[in-house]
Design a protein around this motif. Structure first.
Motif, PDB file in Angstrom:
ATOM      1  N   LYS A  39       0.866  -1.176   0.000  1.00 34.78           N
ATOM      2  CA  LYS A  39       0.000   0.000   0.000  1.00 34.78           C
ATOM      3  C   LYS A  39       0.904   1.228   0.000  1.00 34.78           C
ATOM      4  CE  LYS A  39      -3.819   2.269   2.319  1.00 34.78           C
ATOM      5  NZ  LYS A  39      -3.349   3.609   2.541  1.00 34.78           N
ATOM      6  N   LEU A  40       0.687   2.120  -0.994  1.00 41.43           N
ATOM      7  CA  LEU A  40       1.447   3.360  -1.117  1.00 41.43           C
ATOM      8  C   LEU A  40       0.506   4.546  -1.000  1.00 41.43           C
ATOM      9  CD1 LEU A  40       3.738   2.637  -4.215  1.00 41.43           C
ATOM     10  CD2 LEU A  40       4.359   2.492  -1.804  1.00 41.43           C
ATOM     11  N   ASP A  41       0.959   5.590  -0.330  1.00 36.92           N
ATOM     12  CA  ASP A  41       0.231   6.857  -0.237  1.00 36.92           C
ATOM     13  C   ASP A  41       1.014   7.932  -0.978  1.00 36.92           C
ATOM     14  OD1 ASP A  41      -1.772   5.757   1.281  1.00 36.92           O
ATOM     15  OD2 ASP A  41      -1.134   6.646   3.178  1.00 36.92           O
ATOM     16  N   ASP A  42       0.320   9.008  -1.338  1.00 38.27           N
ATOM     17  CA  ASP A  42       0.938  10.162  -2.004  1.00 38.27           C
ATOM     18  C   ASP A  42       1.741   9.737  -3.231  1.00 38.27           C
ATOM     19  OD1 ASP A  42      -0.075  11.812   0.059  1.00 38.27           O
ATOM     20  OD2 ASP A  42       1.650  11.271   1.313  1.00 38.27           O
ATOM     21  N   ILE A  43       1.098   8.990  -4.124  1.00 38.77           N
ATOM     22  CA  ILE A  43       1.835   8.423  -5.251  1.00 38.77           C
ATOM     23  C   ILE A  43       1.987   9.402  -6.408  1.00 38.77           C
ATOM     24  CG2 ILE A  43       1.042   6.103  -4.679  1.00 38.77           C
ATOM     25  CD1 ILE A  43      -0.531   6.395  -7.479  1.00 38.77           C
ATOM     26  N   THR A  44       3.025   9.147  -7.181  1.00 31.93           N
ATOM     27  CA  THR A  44       3.212   9.776  -8.487  1.00 31.93           C
ATOM     28  C   THR A  44       3.693   8.687  -9.430  1.00 31.93           C
ATOM     29  OG1 THR A  44       5.488  10.407  -7.958  1.00 31.93           O
ATOM     30  CG2 THR A  44       3.797  12.071  -7.613  1.00 31.93           C
ATOM     31  N   VAL A  45       3.323   8.806 -10.681  1.00 33.34           N
ATOM     32  CA  VAL A  45       3.750   7.848 -11.693  1.00 33.34           C
ATOM     33  C   VAL A  45       4.992   8.424 -12.366  1.00 33.34           C
ATOM     34  CG1 VAL A  45       3.067   6.642 -13.797  1.00 33.34           C
ATOM     35  CG2 VAL A  45       1.392   7.070 -12.003  1.00 33.34           C
ATOM     36  N   VAL A  46       6.023   7.600 -12.511  1.00 37.51           N
ATOM     37  CA  VAL A  46       7.301   8.078 -13.033  1.00 37.51           C
ATOM     38  C   VAL A  46       7.141   8.635 -14.449  1.00 37.51           C
ATOM     39  CG1 VAL A  46       9.641   7.390 -13.680  1.00 37.51           C
ATOM     40  CG2 VAL A  46       8.655   6.599 -11.523  1.00 37.51           C
ATOM     41  N   GLU A  47       6.471   7.935 -15.327  1.00 40.74           N
ATOM     42  CA  GLU A  47       6.253   8.413 -16.697  1.00 40.74           C
ATOM     43  C   GLU A  47       4.776   8.767 -16.853  1.00 40.74           C
ATOM     44  OE1 GLU A  47       8.215   6.242 -19.949  1.00 40.74           O
ATOM     45  OE2 GLU A  47       8.976   4.944 -18.356  1.00 40.74           O
ATOM     46  N   GLU A  48       4.392   9.868 -16.258  1.00 36.66           N
ATOM     47  CA  GLU A  48       2.975  10.254 -16.233  1.00 36.66           C
ATOM     48  C   GLU A  48       2.406  10.475 -17.636  1.00 36.66           C
ATOM     49  OE1 GLU A  48       0.151  13.530 -14.051  1.00 36.66           O
ATOM     50  OE2 GLU A  48       2.091  13.026 -13.164  1.00 36.66           O
ATOM     51  N   ILE A  49       3.237  10.872 -18.580  1.00 27.28           N
ATOM     52  CA  ILE A  49       2.768  11.090 -19.950  1.00 27.28           C
ATOM     53  C   ILE A  49       2.289   9.774 -20.580  1.00 27.28           C
ATOM     54  CG2 ILE A  49       3.551  11.717 -22.282  1.00 27.28           C
ATOM     55  CD1 ILE A  49       5.181  13.937 -20.955  1.00 27.28           C
ATOM     56  N   TRP A  51       1.086   7.240 -18.830  1.00 27.05           N
ATOM     57  CA  TRP A  51      -0.002   6.698 -18.015  1.00 27.05           C
ATOM     58  C   TRP A  51      -0.855   7.828 -17.448  1.00 27.05           C
ATOM     59  CZ3 TRP A  51       0.752   1.844 -19.274  1.00 27.05           C
ATOM     60  CH2 TRP A  51       2.047   1.367 -19.433  1.00 27.05           C
ATOM     61  N   PRO A  52      -1.460   8.658 -18.281  1.00 26.04           N
ATOM     62  CA  PRO A  52      -2.196   9.830 -17.775  1.00 26.04           C
ATOM     63  C   PRO A  52      -3.403   9.477 -16.911  1.00 26.04           C
ATOM     64  CG  PRO A  52      -2.626   9.512 -20.107  1.00 26.04           C
ATOM     65  CD  PRO A  52      -1.537   8.546 -19.731  1.00 26.04           C
ATOM     66  N   HIS A  53      -3.973   8.301 -17.120  1.00 27.17           N
ATOM     67  CA  HIS A  53      -5.137   7.907 -16.331  1.00 27.17           C
ATOM     68  C   HIS A  53      -4.795   7.700 -14.857  1.00 27.17           C
ATOM     69  CE1 HIS A  53      -3.176   4.242 -17.730  1.00 27.17           C
ATOM     70  NE2 HIS A  53      -3.718   3.617 -16.697  1.00 27.17           N
ATOM     71  N   LEU A  54      -3.513   7.589 -14.522  1.00 28.82           N
ATOM     72  CA  LEU A  54      -3.109   7.404 -13.131  1.00 28.82           C
ATOM     73  C   LEU A  54      -2.781   8.719 -12.427  1.00 28.82           C
ATOM     74  CD1 LEU A  54      -0.854   4.244 -13.506  1.00 28.82           C
ATOM     75  CD2 LEU A  54      -3.157   4.370 -12.549  1.00 28.82           C
ATOM     76  N   SER A  55      -2.864   9.831 -13.136  1.00 26.55           N
ATOM     77  CA  SER A  55      -2.469  11.108 -12.540  1.00 26.55           C
ATOM     78  C   SER A  55      -3.388  11.557 -11.405  1.00 26.55           C
ATOM     79  CB  SER A  55      -2.387  12.193 -13.607  1.00 26.55           C
ATOM     80  OG  SER A  55      -3.668  12.415 -14.162  1.00 26.55           O
ATOM     81  N   SER A  56      -4.626  11.106 -11.402  1.00 30.50           N
ATOM     82  CA  SER A  56      -5.555  11.518 -10.349  1.00 30.50           C
ATOM     83  C   SER A  56      -5.537  10.580  -9.137  1.00 30.50           C
ATOM     84  CB  SER A  56      -6.977  11.605 -10.904  1.00 30.50           C
ATOM     85  OG  SER A  56      -7.395  10.319 -11.326  1.00 30.50           O
ATOM     86  N   VAL A  57      -4.807   9.478  -9.227  1.00 26.17           N
ATOM     87  CA  VAL A  57      -4.746   8.506  -8.137  1.00 26.17           C
ATOM     88  C   VAL A  57      -3.735   8.985  -7.099  1.00 26.17           C
ATOM     89  CG1 VAL A  57      -4.230   6.107  -7.533  1.00 26.17           C
ATOM     90  CG2 VAL A  57      -5.357   6.630  -9.703  1.00 26.17           C
ATOM     91  N   LYS A  58      -4.119   8.982  -5.835  1.00 31.30           N
ATOM     92  CA  LYS A  58      -3.211   9.440  -4.770  1.00 31.30           C
ATOM     93  C   LYS A  58      -2.749   8.313  -3.856  1.00 31.30           C
ATOM     94  CE  LYS A  58      -3.153  13.457  -6.289  1.00 31.30           C
ATOM     95  NZ  LYS A  58      -2.088  13.602  -7.258  1.00 31.30           N
ATOM     96  N   ASN A  59      -3.555   7.269  -3.718  1.00 35.01           N
ATOM     97  CA  ASN A  59      -3.216   6.112  -2.884  1.00 35.01           C
ATOM     98  C   ASN A  59      -3.487   4.866  -3.707  1.00 35.01           C
ATOM     99  OD1 ASN A  59      -2.849   7.803  -0.536  1.00 35.01           O
ATOM    100  ND2 ASN A  59      -5.077   7.968  -0.515  1.00 35.01           N
ATOM    101  N   ILE A  60      -2.664   3.834  -3.494  1.00 35.46           N
ATOM    102  CA  ILE A  60      -2.818   2.648  -4.319  1.00 35.46           C
ATOM    103  C   ILE A  60      -2.461   1.394  -3.522  1.00 35.46           C
ATOM    104  CG2 ILE A  60      -0.473   2.698  -5.258  1.00 35.46           C
ATOM    105  CD1 ILE A  60      -1.763   2.048  -8.013  1.00 35.46           C
ATOM    106  N   PHE A  61      -3.147   0.313  -3.842  1.00 35.77           N
ATOM    107  CA  PHE A  61      -2.824  -1.009  -3.306  1.00 35.77           C
ATOM    108  C   PHE A  61      -2.299  -1.824  -4.467  1.00 35.77           C
ATOM    109  CE2 PHE A  61      -3.790  -5.447  -2.500  1.00 35.77           C
ATOM    110  CZ  PHE A  61      -3.252  -5.621  -1.245  1.00 35.77           C
ATOM    111  N   ILE A  62      -1.121  -2.405  -4.321  1.00 39.67           N
ATOM    112  CA  ILE A  62      -0.491  -3.169  -5.398  1.00 39.67           C
ATOM    113  C   ILE A  62      -0.398  -4.627  -4.969  1.00 39.67           C
ATOM    114  CG2 ILE A  62       1.571  -3.450  -6.806  1.00 39.67           C
ATOM    115  CD1 ILE A  62       2.168  -0.452  -6.191  1.00 39.67           C
TER     116      ILE A  62
END
Length: 100
Positions: A39-49, A51-62
């Motif tokens: 579980k990660l909080d305050d996430i950012t995607v390394v290559e946001e360009i 994966w733009p659909h992940l730009s609004s996600v702030k917390n994630i369970f992997i």
């Protein structure tokens, strides 16, 4: 179980999780279990360009089965603790092999 104990020491530290589908997600490690579910909080995607659909996600369970690598900042790794735990695990494995 060595890695599980090790990852528990990194809770509340920044990590980068690389998934098997090549997405890399940076965030603050909030929890991890023995299956490497993360579980990660305050996430950012390394290559946001890419994966733009992940730009609004702030917390994630992997789910652990989709994790390829977990990249850790070198400063956050307690190498002495890791070396000691590795030695203890190797000694236990060796003792079990001699007994049975």
């Amino acid at each position: 179980m060595l890695f599980f104990s090790f990852f528990k020491t990194l809770v509340d530290h920044k990590v980068t999780v690389e998934l098997k589908n090549d997405i890399q997600i940076e965030g603050t490690l909030k929890s991890v279990d023995q299956y490497l579910n993360i579980k990660l909080d305050d996430i950012t995607v390394v290559e946001e360009i890419r994966w733009p659909h992940l730009s609004s996600v702030k917390n994630i369970f992997i789910r652990g089965s989709v994790v390829r690598y977990v990249h850790l900042p070198a400063a956050d790794v307690d190498t002495a603790l890791l070396e000691d735990a590795t030695r203890r695990e190797a000694a236990q494995t060796s003792a079990r092999a001699r007994q049975g």
